[in-house]
Design a protein around this motif. Sequence first.
Motif, PDB file in Angstrom:
ATOM      1  N   ASP A 113      14.524  -0.061  -2.207  1.00  0.00           N
ATOM      2  CA  ASP A 113      15.765   0.716  -2.128  1.00  0.00           C
ATOM      3  C   ASP A 113      16.012   1.266  -0.725  1.00  0.00           C
ATOM      4  OD1 ASP A 113      16.539   0.291  -4.757  1.00  0.00           O
ATOM      5  OD2 ASP A 113      15.467   2.043  -5.508  1.00  0.00           O
ATOM      6  N   GLY A 114      15.789   0.429   0.285  1.00  0.00           N
ATOM      7  CA  GLY A 114      16.073   0.817   1.656  1.00  0.00           C
ATOM      8  C   GLY A 114      14.940   1.499   2.387  1.00  0.00           C
ATOM      9  N   ASP A 115      13.873   1.865   1.682  1.00  0.00           N
ATOM     10  CA  ASP A 115      12.717   2.484   2.325  1.00  0.00           C
ATOM     11  C   ASP A 115      11.748   1.413   2.805  1.00  0.00           C
ATOM     12  OD1 ASP A 115      13.614   5.064   1.872  1.00  0.00           O
ATOM     13  OD2 ASP A 115      12.594   5.232  -0.059  1.00  0.00           O
ATOM     14  N   SER A 116      10.795   1.802   3.657  1.00  0.00           N
ATOM     15  CA  SER A 116       9.706   0.903   4.009  1.00  0.00           C
ATOM     16  C   SER A 116       8.807   0.744   2.789  1.00  0.00           C
ATOM     17  CB  SER A 116       8.893   1.473   5.173  1.00  0.00           C
ATOM     18  OG  SER A 116       8.155   2.609   4.742  1.00  0.00           O
ATOM     19  N   PRO A 117       8.014  -0.326   2.719  1.00  0.00           N
ATOM     20  CA  PRO A 117       7.111  -0.480   1.575  1.00  0.00           C
ATOM     21  C   PRO A 117       6.207   0.733   1.373  1.00  0.00           C
ATOM     22  CG  PRO A 117       7.242  -2.534   2.776  1.00  0.00           C
ATOM     23  CD  PRO A 117       7.984  -1.524   3.596  1.00  0.00           C
ATOM     24  N   GLU A 118       5.669   1.289   2.469  1.00  0.00           N
ATOM     25  CA  GLU A 118       4.766   2.441   2.350  1.00  0.00           C
ATOM     26  C   GLU A 118       5.504   3.663   1.811  1.00  0.00           C
ATOM     27  OE1 GLU A 118       3.218  -0.371   5.423  1.00  0.00           O
ATOM     28  OE2 GLU A 118       5.169   0.526   4.988  1.00  0.00           O
ATOM     29  N   GLU A 119       6.706   3.910   2.307  1.00  0.00           N
ATOM     30  CA  GLU A 119       7.487   5.041   1.806  1.00  0.00           C
ATOM     31  C   GLU A 119       7.842   4.849   0.336  1.00  0.00           C
ATOM     32  OE1 GLU A 119       9.895   6.299   5.893  1.00  0.00           O
ATOM     33  OE2 GLU A 119      10.679   4.710   4.586  1.00  0.00           O
ATOM     34  N   ALA A 120       8.242   3.637  -0.013  1.00  0.00           N
ATOM     35  CA  ALA A 120       8.666   3.369  -1.387  1.00  0.00           C
ATOM     36  C   ALA A 120       7.521   3.549  -2.367  1.00  0.00           C
ATOM     37  CB  ALA A 120       9.235   1.954  -1.484  1.00  0.00           C
ATOM     38  N   ILE A 121       6.322   3.085  -2.001  1.00  0.00           N
ATOM     39  CA  ILE A 121       5.249   3.155  -2.988  1.00  0.00           C
ATOM     40  C   ILE A 121       4.726   4.575  -3.142  1.00  0.00           C
ATOM     41  CG2 ILE A 121       3.199   2.664  -1.545  1.00  0.00           C
ATOM     42  CD1 ILE A 121       4.150   1.443  -5.123  1.00  0.00           C
ATOM     43  N   ARG A 122       4.793   5.375  -2.094  1.00  0.00           N
ATOM     44  CA  ARG A 122       4.431   6.785  -2.263  1.00  0.00           C
ATOM     45  C   ARG A 122       5.433   7.486  -3.186  1.00  0.00           C
ATOM     46  NH1 ARG A 122       2.246   6.417   3.148  1.00  0.00           N
ATOM     47  NH2 ARG A 122       4.306   6.730   4.090  1.00  0.00           N
ATOM     48  N   ARG A 123       6.709   7.154  -3.010  1.00  0.00           N
ATOM     49  CA  ARG A 123       7.748   7.709  -3.877  1.00  0.00           C
ATOM     50  C   ARG A 123       7.534   7.310  -5.334  1.00  0.00           C
ATOM     51  NH1 ARG A 123      12.193   4.523  -2.443  1.00  0.00           N
ATOM     52  NH2 ARG A 123      11.685   3.239  -4.267  1.00  0.00           N
ATOM     53  N   GLU A 124       7.297   6.024  -5.554  1.00  0.00           N
ATOM     54  CA  GLU A 124       7.143   5.533  -6.922  1.00  0.00           C
ATOM     55  C   GLU A 124       5.880   6.073  -7.584  1.00  0.00           C
ATOM     56  OE1 GLU A 124       9.272   3.896  -8.726  1.00  0.00           O
ATOM     57  OE2 GLU A 124      10.744   3.724  -7.097  1.00  0.00           O
ATOM     58  N   ALA A 125       4.797   6.158  -6.828  1.00  0.00           N
ATOM     59  CA  ALA A 125       3.549   6.676  -7.398  1.00  0.00           C
ATOM     60  C   ALA A 125       3.741   8.112  -7.880  1.00  0.00           C
ATOM     61  CB  ALA A 125       2.431   6.607  -6.370  1.00  0.00           C
ATOM     62  N   GLU A 126       4.434   8.917  -7.092  1.00  0.00           N
ATOM     63  CA  GLU A 126       4.647  10.313  -7.488  1.00  0.00           C
ATOM     64  C   GLU A 126       5.593  10.406  -8.671  1.00  0.00           C
ATOM     65  OE1 GLU A 126       5.728  14.662  -5.542  1.00  0.00           O
ATOM     66  OE2 GLU A 126       5.562  12.880  -4.278  1.00  0.00           O
ATOM     67  N   GLU A 127       6.685   9.622  -8.634  1.00  0.00           N
ATOM     68  CA  GLU A 127       7.639   9.673  -9.740  1.00  0.00           C
ATOM     69  C   GLU A 127       7.015   9.221 -11.050  1.00  0.00           C
ATOM     70  OE1 GLU A 127      11.752   8.740  -7.186  1.00  0.00           O
ATOM     71  OE2 GLU A 127      10.991   7.303  -8.650  1.00  0.00           O
ATOM     72  N   GLU A 128       6.204   8.166 -11.006  1.00  0.00           N
ATOM     73  CA  GLU A 128       5.695   7.577 -12.243  1.00  0.00           C
ATOM     74  C   GLU A 128       4.407   8.222 -12.730  1.00  0.00           C
ATOM     75  OE1 GLU A 128       5.462   3.347 -12.121  1.00  0.00           O
ATOM     76  OE2 GLU A 128       7.595   3.094 -11.669  1.00  0.00           O
ATOM     77  N   THR A 129       3.493   8.549 -11.816  1.00  0.00           N
ATOM     78  CA  THR A 129       2.179   9.058 -12.233  1.00  0.00           C
ATOM     79  C   THR A 129       1.983  10.534 -11.946  1.00  0.00           C
ATOM     80  OG1 THR A 129       0.990   8.665 -10.142  1.00  0.00           O
ATOM     81  CG2 THR A 129       1.251   6.778 -11.644  1.00  0.00           C
ATOM     82  N   GLY A 130       2.815  11.113 -11.072  1.00  0.00           N
ATOM     83  CA  GLY A 130       2.638  12.505 -10.698  1.00  0.00           C
ATOM     84  C   GLY A 130       1.624  12.733  -9.602  1.00  0.00           C
ATOM     85  N   HIS A 131       1.071  11.655  -9.042  1.00  0.00           N
ATOM     86  CA  HIS A 131       0.053  11.785  -7.997  1.00  0.00           C
ATOM     87  C   HIS A 131       0.678  11.553  -6.624  1.00  0.00           C
ATOM     88  CE1 HIS A 131      -3.781  12.096 -10.255  1.00  0.00           C
ATOM     89  NE2 HIS A 131      -3.002  11.644 -11.225  1.00  0.00           N
ATOM     90  N   THR A 132       0.353  12.420  -5.687  1.00  0.00           N
ATOM     91  CA  THR A 132       0.800  12.292  -4.312  1.00  0.00           C
ATOM     92  C   THR A 132      -0.217  11.458  -3.543  1.00  0.00           C
ATOM     93  OG1 THR A 132       1.940  14.423  -4.371  1.00  0.00           O
ATOM     94  CG2 THR A 132       1.402  13.517  -2.205  1.00  0.00           C
TER      95      THR A 132
END
Length: 220
Positions: A113-132
């Motif tokens: 969604d327009g982010d870098s892969p690293e930015e996107a996966i940190r976002r998704e990990a927090e949204e889905e699992t709650g882990h930063t």
Amino acid sequence: MTAGIDTPDRRGRTGLDQHGRDLTGNPRVRIKDVEVLSCDWYVLRRTTFDYQHSDGHWSREQRETYDRGDGATILLYDAGRRTVLLTRQFRLPAYVNGHRDGMLLETAAGLLDGDSPEEAIRREAEEETGHTVGAAERVFAVYMSPGSVTERVHFFAAPYSAATSTTAGGGIAAEGEDITTVEVPFAQALTMIREGGIADAKTIMLLQWAALDGPFRPND
């Protein structure tokens, strides 16, 4: 006037029929036409091209490609406790194609969604699992279904612990997500692959990487 071509579609996009027309990397492929078949959310195109076969002759070909953007996925692991943190959610395509209930165990994942892969996966990990997630290890990037889908998925891995749990997770309710987290002993996860309990390709790839070259590889 056609939405997605000369007028904006519901995501504000135009010129979707121009994608792929200027490809020059392979002299054996000559793009002739690109048609947009659907752009309701992602984009389905039909491309007409000439292809030179290995014996030298040319043929006119058509292929449909489904463009949903690139994605990223991450394996969260606890090397000390020998566990991995997966998600469980309903997947309609798997359900209509034979999965018992459509509830798949997966590694956290999402589109860039327009982010870098690293930015996107940190976002998704927090949204889905709650882990930063802190520093994530890049594993590889692969085309998951190159015969019809353009998506390239970027694979990552990172440790998790009680200290990295910062939010409730569960996904974005406004987007229809209803995700639960499941902590699985790593040995059990490998058994679940063999028995069909884990049937998601990206998850299997990351678990096998973890066993061969990652945090759970045999000691040298």
